[in-house]
Scaffold this motif. Structure first.
Motif, mmCIF file in Angstrom:
data_model
loop_
_atom_site.group_PDB
_atom_site.id
_atom_site.type_symbol
_atom_site.label_atom_id
_atom_site.label_comp_id
_atom_site.label_asym_id
_atom_site.label_seq_id
_atom_site.Cartn_x
_atom_site.Cartn_y
_atom_site.Cartn_z
ATOM 1 N N GLN A 90 0.842 -1.190 0.000
ATOM 2 C CA GLN A 90 0.000 0.000 0.000
ATOM 3 C C GLN A 90 0.885 1.251 0.000
ATOM 4 N N ILE A 91 0.609 2.149 -0.939
ATOM 5 C CA ILE A 91 1.428 3.346 -1.105
ATOM 6 C C ILE A 91 0.552 4.588 -0.962
ATOM 7 N N GLU A 92 0.985 5.521 -0.121
ATOM 8 C CA GLU A 92 0.333 6.825 -0.047
ATOM 9 C C GLU A 92 0.897 7.700 -1.165
ATOM 10 N N LEU A 93 0.028 8.098 -2.062
ATOM 11 C CA LEU A 93 0.467 8.798 -3.263
ATOM 12 C C LEU A 93 1.056 10.174 -2.954
ATOM 13 N N GLU A 94 0.620 10.776 -1.844
ATOM 14 C CA GLU A 94 1.064 12.142 -1.539
ATOM 15 C C GLU A 94 2.347 12.203 -0.717
ATOM 16 N N ARG A 95 2.933 11.071 -0.415
ATOM 17 C CA ARG A 95 4.187 11.087 0.329
ATOM 18 C C ARG A 95 5.258 11.806 -0.479
ATOM 19 N N THR A 96 6.230 12.368 0.171
ATOM 20 C CA THR A 96 7.273 13.136 -0.509
ATOM 21 C C THR A 96 8.633 12.462 -0.437
ATOM 22 N N THR A 97 8.621 11.183 -0.133
ATOM 23 C CA THR A 97 9.841 10.378 -0.215
ATOM 24 C C THR A 97 9.509 9.045 -0.857
ATOM 25 N N THR A 98 10.511 8.446 -1.491
ATOM 26 C CA THR A 98 10.333 7.105 -2.030
ATOM 27 C C THR A 98 10.376 6.098 -0.885
ATOM 28 N N ILE A 99 10.097 4.859 -1.201
ATOM 29 C CA ILE A 99 10.189 3.815 -0.175
ATOM 30 C C ILE A 99 11.599 3.743 0.393
ATOM 31 N N ASP A 100 12.584 4.088 -0.436
ATOM 32 C CA ASP A 100 13.981 4.041 0.010
ATOM 33 C C ASP A 100 14.446 5.356 0.625
ATOM 34 N N GLY A 101 13.530 6.310 0.803
ATOM 35 C CA GLY A 101 13.888 7.531 1.513
ATOM 36 C C GLY A 101 14.339 8.698 0.665
ATOM 37 N N LYS A 102 14.329 8.581 -0.648
ATOM 38 C CA LYS A 102 14.740 9.697 -1.505
ATOM 39 C C LYS A 102 13.624 10.738 -1.564
ATOM 40 N N VAL A 103 13.997 11.995 -1.533
ATOM 41 C CA VAL A 103 13.018 13.078 -1.584
ATOM 42 C C VAL A 103 12.483 13.217 -3.007
ATOM 43 N N ILE A 104 11.167 13.353 -3.124
ATOM 44 C CA ILE A 104 10.526 13.529 -4.428
ATOM 45 C C ILE A 104 9.615 14.751 -4.355
ATOM 46 N N PRO A 105 9.234 15.332 -5.493
ATOM 47 C CA PRO A 105 8.411 16.542 -5.476
ATOM 48 C C PRO A 105 7.017 16.274 -4.911
ATOM 49 N N GLU A 106 6.338 17.359 -4.557
ATOM 50 C CA GLU A 106 4.948 17.269 -4.129
ATOM 51 C C GLU A 106 4.092 16.727 -5.275
ATOM 52 N N LEU A 107 3.016 16.067 -4.911
ATOM 53 C CA LEU A 107 2.110 15.488 -5.901
ATOM 54 C C LEU A 107 1.442 16.591 -6.718
ATOM 55 N N LYS A 108 1.436 16.412 -8.038
ATOM 56 C CA LYS A 108 0.765 17.358 -8.924
ATOM 57 C C LYS A 108 -0.632 16.835 -9.238
ATOM 58 N N THR A 109 -1.640 17.666 -9.001
ATOM 59 C CA THR A 109 -3.020 17.276 -9.270
ATOM 60 C C THR A 109 -3.719 18.346 -10.102
ATOM 61 N N GLU A 110 -4.866 17.969 -10.631
ATOM 62 C CA GLU A 110 -5.751 18.903 -11.320
ATOM 63 C C GLU A 110 -7.039 19.010 -10.496
ATOM 64 N N VAL A 111 -7.851 20.011 -10.804
ATOM 65 C CA VAL A 111 -9.139 20.185 -10.132
ATOM 66 C C VAL A 111 -10.248 20.117 -11.174
ATOM 67 N N LYS A 124 -0.164 -2.916 -8.025
ATOM 68 C CA LYS A 124 -0.897 -4.041 -8.607
ATOM 69 C C LYS A 124 -2.323 -3.647 -8.943
ATOM 70 N N ASP A 125 -3.008 -2.942 -8.032
ATOM 71 C CA ASP A 125 -4.385 -2.520 -8.292
ATOM 72 C C ASP A 125 -4.439 -1.516 -9.437
ATOM 73 N N ALA A 126 -3.445 -0.632 -9.517
ATOM 74 C CA ALA A 126 -3.406 0.343 -10.612
ATOM 75 C C ALA A 126 -3.216 -0.361 -11.951
ATOM 76 N N PHE A 127 -2.289 -1.313 -12.005
ATOM 77 C CA PHE A 127 -2.068 -2.075 -13.236
ATOM 78 C C PHE A 127 -3.342 -2.830 -13.629
ATOM 79 N N GLU A 128 -3.948 -3.499 -12.653
ATOM 80 C CA GLU A 128 -5.147 -4.289 -12.959
ATOM 81 C C GLU A 128 -6.280 -3.399 -13.453
ATOM 82 N N ASP A 129 -6.400 -2.214 -12.892
ATOM 83 C CA ASP A 129 -7.432 -1.303 -13.371
ATOM 84 C C ASP A 129 -7.232 -0.972 -14.848
#
Length: 735
Positions: free
Chosen positions: A133-154, A427-432
């Motif tokens: 299970q992955i929280e999409l809005e996290r700002t680090t990878t599973i290995d701890g690397k910093v990643i940008p904030e999630l980009k969304t549309e409205v 896995k759920d994203a791929f299956e979708d």
């Protein structure tokens, strides 16, 4: 491997690479001659992967390199291995295979290191983490690397009109009695809830009232509708009868009455009376005889926010005059026969929600899981702004979690913020994507780099000969049982079983179909865990954070998907006018319907080329509709296509020609360097570059017949062992 000279050690070259230590050409490992390379089509994702069984021992500089990386950086470090051989004709170095050494499996023996090899480091990571299970809005990878904030549309959600219909019937297990007290000649009124219980519920504001007598205002236990959440108009019909049985009539002074009433109550804290609708007025309230109260009334009632409804028998009397002392006015109400129907053409004002577009969604998950940026390549999901030539067919698809639909946000980060983040698995994203878009997934290498490739499943079965085997082959042919389907189960696992309303009108549910195949029991099952149901989306957005900040909704953490369009710089929901020729039939308020092309029967059409192989000998037959979890009356007509009805039997002819027939072919044919070059090469087909390994491979069998097939697996070492799915022969069929 035939065609490659292995007698001289300078015909093979091994190279190791690590991001910190760089590249090093090493001494050939002991046992490298026993490499057993295999190409194999993934049974689920369709892409062809390379696999290698390798028991080599690394010596000298190779052992030193592996040891150094392992000691400095641990088991998670990646050492890329590349094996090259000299081309037998050009004498140039050409890639034989590449992959990653698994440092969790190394064994040291003196100056030698035995290590296992994974042909795809990316595949290994994805396989180990795809179910996390992955929280999409996290700002680090599973290995701890910093990643940008999630980009969304409205996007705006204008709302799905809903027809709400709820009903009550009598509850004969309850006993109703009214006792008007006599108090020194004063006039008293008593109300008692009439005995009804829920018979059908589509409006969550209806309740089973508790029978009870009250003198002044009711409380929350006495109402059957409320507390109303917004201005609305209800259509209410109440009909039935009940026996009025006098128990005691004593010292009555006047103004006695008995009435069956519908109360409109305001001020939900005090339940003050706003309106009284009389359904029945007893003409002789002082009669000592039993009689039947009959009523049949219908009302349109405008309810304000905070108002409620109660259904009561209302009695009153002026008894116990000071000259007479105390008296009684007591009745019981027996043998009720009651039907209450509440209807609403329900609409909720426009709201908005964040969404993440499909390419960004999958790319974000891959980035978090692998720690690698931009490893997704998918023209189908891609957009021009991401560097693709055009917006793909699946580019304008948005995903949102339940809390986004309700207007929750992770900020401000306070203890009282009950935000539930967007959480899912790869896995759920791929299956979708496999279910709703019929996409396939592969891994392709460019040098040391690997990319996840997502494209229409048909593109893994290119209908063009890209490779021809030069020698005649002895071919074994047998039935591919797993490619025959006796039934189809397709659609969504969630969203259609809502408790609020309209479950039978929801069209994006799941349905099953029965094919003509009876000898083999095998199900073509394609079910997404994401919600495409407009009613489920409508019900949860009607519980906005602004009004329900502490409410837990069952779909708060579910993922909702939306088919979108771009209007100017904004994204909007696609409606029937964007995809259909005519207004859809068999659904309530079609003008406010959306996600219409994700209904089960429309999904069957998307998967037709992979269902059709079962039906090559049943072209005059039907795929029979079995059952549906929701609205099987919906009929849609896509632009330029025929009508699709959810409950219709589908003529097999309508599913078109298959890509292959369900026959497995096995043969042996040596893999020369020229064939190996072709297997690794590409061909331009209709302006697109395709991998040869995804195209048709042609060969001549022992009967002298030319046969074509799609590669399922290949072990190129030694005699070369090939497995195919036999391609559909259009010419034979036409003849």
């Amino acid at each position: 491997m035939n065609g490659i000279q292995t007698d001289f050690r300078d015909r093979v070259r091994y190279t190791l690479y690590h991001e910190k230590l760089g590249t090093r050409v090493i001494t050939e490992p002991i046992g490298w001659e026993d490499d057993d390379l295999e190409y194999i089509k993934h049974s689920k994702y369709e892409g062809i992967l390379t696999k290698l069984s390798n028991s080599s021992k690394y010596i000298e500089d190779g052992a030193d390199f592996i040891y150094t990386v392992s000691e400095r950086y641990g088991v998670e470090a990646e050492i890329f291995l590349k094996k090259e051989v000299r081309h037998p004709h050009t004498d140039h170095w050409v890639l034989s295979y590449s992959g990653v050494i698994d440092l969790s499996k190394i064994e040291e023996d003196g100056f030698e290191i035995k290590a296992k090899f994974n042909s795809s480091g990316l595949e290994t990571i994805l396989k180990s983490r795809e179910s996390q299970q992955i929280e999409l809005e996290r700002t680090t990878t599973i290995d701890g690397k910093v990643i940008p904030e999630l980009k969304t549309e409205v996007i705006d959600l204008p709302g799905k009109d809903i027809f709400l219909e709820s009903s009550f019937v009598e509850d004969k297990s309850l006993y109703v009695k009214t006792e008007v007290p006599g108090r020194n000649g004063k006039f008293y009124q008593i109300k008692n809830v009439l005995p009804i219980k829920i018979n059908g519920q589509s409006d969550e504001l209806i309740h089973n009232p508790m029978v009870g007598q009250f003198e002044w205002n009711p409380d929350s236990s006495h109402i059957f509708y409320g507390i109303n959440d917004r201005l609305k108009t209800l259509k209410i019909s109440i009909k039935g009868e009940i026996k009025i049985n006098p128990i005691k009539l004593h010292k009555m002074y006047g103004r006695e009455f008995i009435a069956v009433v519908l109360f409109v109550l305001k001020d939900h804290n005090s339940y003050n009376y706003k309106e009284t609708h009389i359904l029945y007025q007893d003409p002789v309230p002082t009669s000592g005889a039993s009689r039947i109260a009959r009523f049949d009334k219908a009302y349109e009632i405008n309810l304000e926010e905070g108002e409620s409804l109660a259904f009561c028998v209302h009695t009153g009397a002026d008894i116990g005059h000071s000259l007479w002392g105390y008296g009684d006015f007591i009745h019981e109400y027996l043998n009720p026969e009651i039907d209450v129907l509440i209807q609403e053409d329900s609409f909720f004002e426009k709201t908005s929600t964040k969404v993440i577009l499909a390419h960004d969604f999958v790319d974000r998950l891959l980035h978090i899981i692998t720690g690698q940026e931009n490893i997704l390549y998918s023209p189908y999901l891609g957009r021009k702004e991401l560097g693709y030539e055009e917006d793909g067919d699946g580019a304008l698809k948005g995903y949102a979690c339940g809390h986004w639909l309700r207007g929750f946000d992770k900020l401000p980060a306070r203890e009282d913020n009950k935000y539930k983040p967007f959480t899912t698995t790869l896995k759920d994203a791929f299956e979708d994507l496999m279910v709703t878009e019929n996409l396939g997934i592969g891994i392709e290498k460019v040098g040391y780099a690997e990319k996840v490739v997502i494209k229409p499943r048909e593109e893994f079965y290119v209908n063009r000969v890209t490779i021809r085997l030069p020698n005649q082959c002895n071919v074994k042919r047998k039935t591919a049982e797993k490619k025959y389907y006796s039934s189809i189960l397709i659609g969504a696992a969630k969203g259609w079983n809502n408790e609020e309303a309209m479950g039978l009108d929801e069209y994006n549910t799941q349905s099953n179909f029965i094919t003509p195949i009876t000898r083999i029991k095998n199900e073509y099952k394609r079910i997404t865990k994401y919600i495409y149901a407009p009613y489920a989306g409508e019900f949860i957005r009607r519980k906005p954070k602004s009004k329900y900040p502490n409410l837990d909704h069952k779909n708060d953490k579910e993922i909702f998907a939306f088919a979108l369009k771009k209007v100017g710089w904004k994204y909007e929901l696609r409606t029937w006018r964007d995809d259909l020729e005519v207004l859809p039939r068999g659904v309530y308020s079609p003008d406010t319907a959306y996600n219409l092309l994700y209904s089960p029967s429309n999904l069957v059409k998307k998967h037709s080329k992979f269902i059709a192989p079962s039906l090559v000998h049943h072209r005059d037959g039907f795929v029979r509709f079995g059952s549906s979890k929701g609205n099987s009356n919906l009929t849609t007509k896509k632009l330029g296509e025929g009508e699709v009805s959810e409950n219709r039997d589908i003529p097999c002819m309508e599913l078109g020609f298959p890509l292959y027939i369900p026959k497995e072919l096995e043969l042996e044919h040596e893999v020369s360097q020229e064939l190996m070059d072709l297997l690794k090469g590409t061909t331009v087909v209709n302006g697109k570059t395709v991998k040869n390994i995804d195209g048709l491979i042609e060969f001549v069998n022992q009967k002298g017949e030319t046969v074509r097939g799609y590669l399922q697996s290949l072990k190129p070492k030694g005699k070369g062992k090939w497995k195919f799915l036999e391609a559909f022969n259009y010419d034979i069929f036409r003849n």
